[in-house]
Design a protein around this motif. Structure first.
Motif, mmCIF file in Angstrom:
data_model
loop_
_atom_site.group_PDB
_atom_site.id
_atom_site.type_symbol
_atom_site.label_atom_id
_atom_site.label_comp_id
_atom_site.label_asym_id
_atom_site.label_seq_id
_atom_site.Cartn_x
_atom_site.Cartn_y
_atom_site.Cartn_z
ATOM 1 N N ARG A 1 0.858 -1.194 0.000
ATOM 2 C CA ARG A 1 0.000 0.000 0.000
ATOM 3 C C ARG A 1 0.887 1.234 0.000
ATOM 4 N NH1 ARG A 1 -4.474 2.359 4.255
ATOM 5 N NH2 ARG A 1 -2.601 2.860 5.439
ATOM 6 N N LEU A 2 0.745 2.026 -1.024
ATOM 7 C CA LEU A 2 1.470 3.279 -1.116
ATOM 8 C C LEU A 2 0.623 4.414 -0.549
ATOM 9 C CD1 LEU A 2 2.927 3.019 -4.735
ATOM 10 C CD2 LEU A 2 3.811 2.064 -2.604
ATOM 11 N N SER A 3 1.315 5.382 0.031
ATOM 12 C CA SER A 3 0.660 6.581 0.549
ATOM 13 C C SER A 3 1.218 7.805 -0.168
ATOM 14 C CB SER A 3 0.895 6.727 2.045
ATOM 15 O OG SER A 3 0.349 5.637 2.762
ATOM 16 N N CYS A 4 0.360 8.769 -0.364
ATOM 17 C CA CYS A 4 0.758 10.073 -0.908
ATOM 18 C C CYS A 4 0.282 11.113 0.093
ATOM 19 C CB CYS A 4 0.128 10.290 -2.269
ATOM 20 S SG CYS A 4 0.382 11.944 -2.960
ATOM 21 N N THR A 5 1.228 11.642 0.856
ATOM 22 C CA THR A 5 0.904 12.635 1.872
ATOM 23 C C THR A 5 1.076 14.018 1.269
ATOM 24 O OG1 THR A 5 1.715 11.126 3.575
ATOM 25 C CG2 THR A 5 1.445 13.434 4.182
ATOM 26 N N THR B 1 -5.439 22.436 -0.131
ATOM 27 C CA THR B 1 -6.567 21.709 0.451
ATOM 28 C C THR B 1 -6.872 20.496 -0.414
ATOM 29 O OG1 THR B 1 -7.470 23.776 1.326
ATOM 30 C CG2 THR B 1 -8.959 21.878 1.214
ATOM 31 N N LEU B 2 -6.491 19.325 0.087
ATOM 32 C CA LEU B 2 -6.646 18.109 -0.699
ATOM 33 C C LEU B 2 -8.084 17.902 -1.156
ATOM 34 C CD1 LEU B 2 -5.460 15.490 -1.835
ATOM 35 C CD2 LEU B 2 -5.876 14.424 0.397
ATOM 36 N N GLY B 3 -9.026 18.285 -0.337
ATOM 37 C CA GLY B 3 -10.428 18.066 -0.657
ATOM 38 C C GLY B 3 -10.909 18.780 -1.910
ATOM 39 N N TYR B 4 -10.127 19.691 -2.437
ATOM 40 C CA TYR B 4 -10.528 20.434 -3.629
ATOM 41 C C TYR B 4 -9.963 19.847 -4.927
ATOM 42 C CZ TYR B 4 -11.962 24.265 -0.505
ATOM 43 O OH TYR B 4 -12.564 25.021 0.457
ATOM 44 N N TYR B 5 -9.114 18.813 -4.820
ATOM 45 C CA TYR B 5 -8.395 18.368 -6.004
ATOM 46 C C TYR B 5 -8.417 16.855 -6.171
ATOM 47 C CZ TYR B 5 -6.526 23.060 -6.112
ATOM 48 O OH TYR B 5 -6.402 24.421 -6.171
ATOM 49 N N ALA B 6 -8.419 16.462 -7.437
ATOM 50 C CA ALA B 6 -8.178 15.064 -7.760
ATOM 51 C C ALA B 6 -6.676 14.773 -7.654
ATOM 52 C CB ALA B 6 -8.671 14.760 -9.171
ATOM 53 N N ILE B 7 -6.358 13.492 -7.444
ATOM 54 C CA ILE B 7 -4.969 13.042 -7.343
ATOM 55 C C ILE B 7 -4.793 11.828 -8.258
ATOM 56 C CG2 ILE B 7 -3.199 12.020 -5.862
ATOM 57 C CD1 ILE B 7 -3.577 14.902 -5.169
ATOM 58 N N ALA B 8 -3.681 11.781 -8.944
ATOM 59 C CA ALA B 8 -3.381 10.666 -9.834
ATOM 60 C C ALA B 8 -2.135 9.927 -9.371
ATOM 61 C CB ALA B 8 -3.180 11.174 -11.259
ATOM 62 N N TRP B 9 -2.036 8.676 -9.807
ATOM 63 C CA TRP B 9 -0.846 7.852 -9.574
ATOM 64 C C TRP B 9 -0.227 7.470 -10.916
ATOM 65 C CZ3 TRP B 9 1.590 6.742 -5.075
ATOM 66 C CH2 TRP B 9 0.895 6.949 -3.882
ATOM 67 N N PHE B 10 1.087 7.518 -10.946
ATOM 68 C CA PHE B 10 1.864 7.138 -12.121
ATOM 69 C C PHE B 10 2.995 6.213 -11.687
ATOM 70 C CE2 PHE B 10 0.667 10.003 -15.668
ATOM 71 C CZ PHE B 10 -0.248 10.791 -15.004
ATOM 72 N N ARG C 1 -8.835 7.832 -0.762
ATOM 73 C CA ARG C 1 -8.341 9.089 -0.221
ATOM 74 C C ARG C 1 -8.923 9.355 1.161
ATOM 75 N NH1 ARG C 1 -9.221 13.279 -4.479
ATOM 76 N NH2 ARG C 1 -8.753 14.786 -2.827
ATOM 77 N N ASP C 2 -8.149 10.081 1.946
ATOM 78 C CA ASP C 2 -8.564 10.534 3.278
ATOM 79 C C ASP C 2 -8.278 12.021 3.333
ATOM 80 O OD1 ASP C 2 -7.699 9.513 6.695
ATOM 81 O OD2 ASP C 2 -8.855 11.195 5.924
ATOM 82 N N ASN C 3 -9.292 12.808 3.017
ATOM 83 C CA ASN C 3 -9.077 14.256 2.932
ATOM 84 C C ASN C 3 -8.771 14.859 4.301
ATOM 85 O OD1 ASN C 3 -9.548 14.182 0.173
ATOM 86 N ND2 ASN C 3 -11.704 14.766 0.366
ATOM 87 N N VAL C 4 -9.275 14.259 5.343
ATOM 88 C CA VAL C 4 -9.024 14.792 6.694
ATOM 89 C C VAL C 4 -7.541 14.704 7.020
ATOM 90 C CG1 VAL C 4 -9.469 14.451 9.138
ATOM 91 C CG2 VAL C 4 -11.346 14.276 7.485
ATOM 92 N N ASN C 5 -6.933 13.596 6.646
ATOM 93 C CA ASN C 5 -5.514 13.393 6.933
ATOM 94 C C ASN C 5 -4.607 13.702 5.748
ATOM 95 O OD1 ASN C 5 -5.558 12.422 9.730
ATOM 96 N ND2 ASN C 5 -6.775 10.735 8.880
ATOM 97 N N ASN C 6 -5.186 14.330 4.727
ATOM 98 C CA ASN C 6 -4.400 14.820 3.580
ATOM 99 C C ASN C 6 -3.576 13.726 2.916
ATOM 100 O OD1 ASN C 6 -5.203 17.608 3.907
ATOM 101 N ND2 ASN C 6 -3.853 17.656 5.698
#
Length: 128
Positions: free
Chosen positions: A19-23, A28-37, A72-77
């Motif tokens: 399991r990879l994490s992206c901190t 504000t993480l809650g405003y954006y999509a995140i991608a993995w490459f 995703r966990d927006n609370v914990n970014n």
């Protein structure tokens, strides 16, 4: 400033899991999509998955669909990439990237030039 930091990489056996994490910070993480490459030496960076904010819609490259799960966990970014049933060809450096908008673009989410902010990457090696 905008920062993304991947962690959780390492050595796994074929058929294993990581399991990879992206901190994230600086936005504000809650405003954006995140991608993995991911990227292997000598090859282009390859898009794997994207998770929208808001409704949490996810997209996956065909080669990882059913094996990888993004969340995703927006609370914990933090954004996660659960990788199961790993194969030797999954060996690569894995990166997360900040999308421009709240929702992943079905057209562009696999394109590395769509993203401006990246983490430093984490190495994943799948080998027996």
């Amino acid at each position: 400033q905008v920062q993304l930091a991947e962690s959780g990489g390492g050595l796994a056996q074929p058929g294993g899991a990581l399991r990879l994490s992206c901190t994230t910070s600086g936005f504000t993480l809650g405003y954006y999509a995140i991608a993995w490459f991911r990227q292997v030496p000598g090859k282009e960076r390859e898009g794997l998955s994207c998770i929208s904010s808001g409704d949490g819609t996810t997209y996956y490259r065909d080669s990882v669909k059913g094996r990888f799960t993004v969340s995703r966990d927006n609370v914990n970014n933090t954004v996660y990439l659960q990788m199961n049933s790993l194969k030797p060809e999954d060996t690569a450096v894995y990166y997360c990237a900040l999308d421009r908008t709240t929702y992943c673009s079905p057209t562009y989410y696999l394109r590395p030039d769509w993203y401006s902010y990246w983490g430093q990457g984490t190495q994943v090696t799948v080998s027996s």
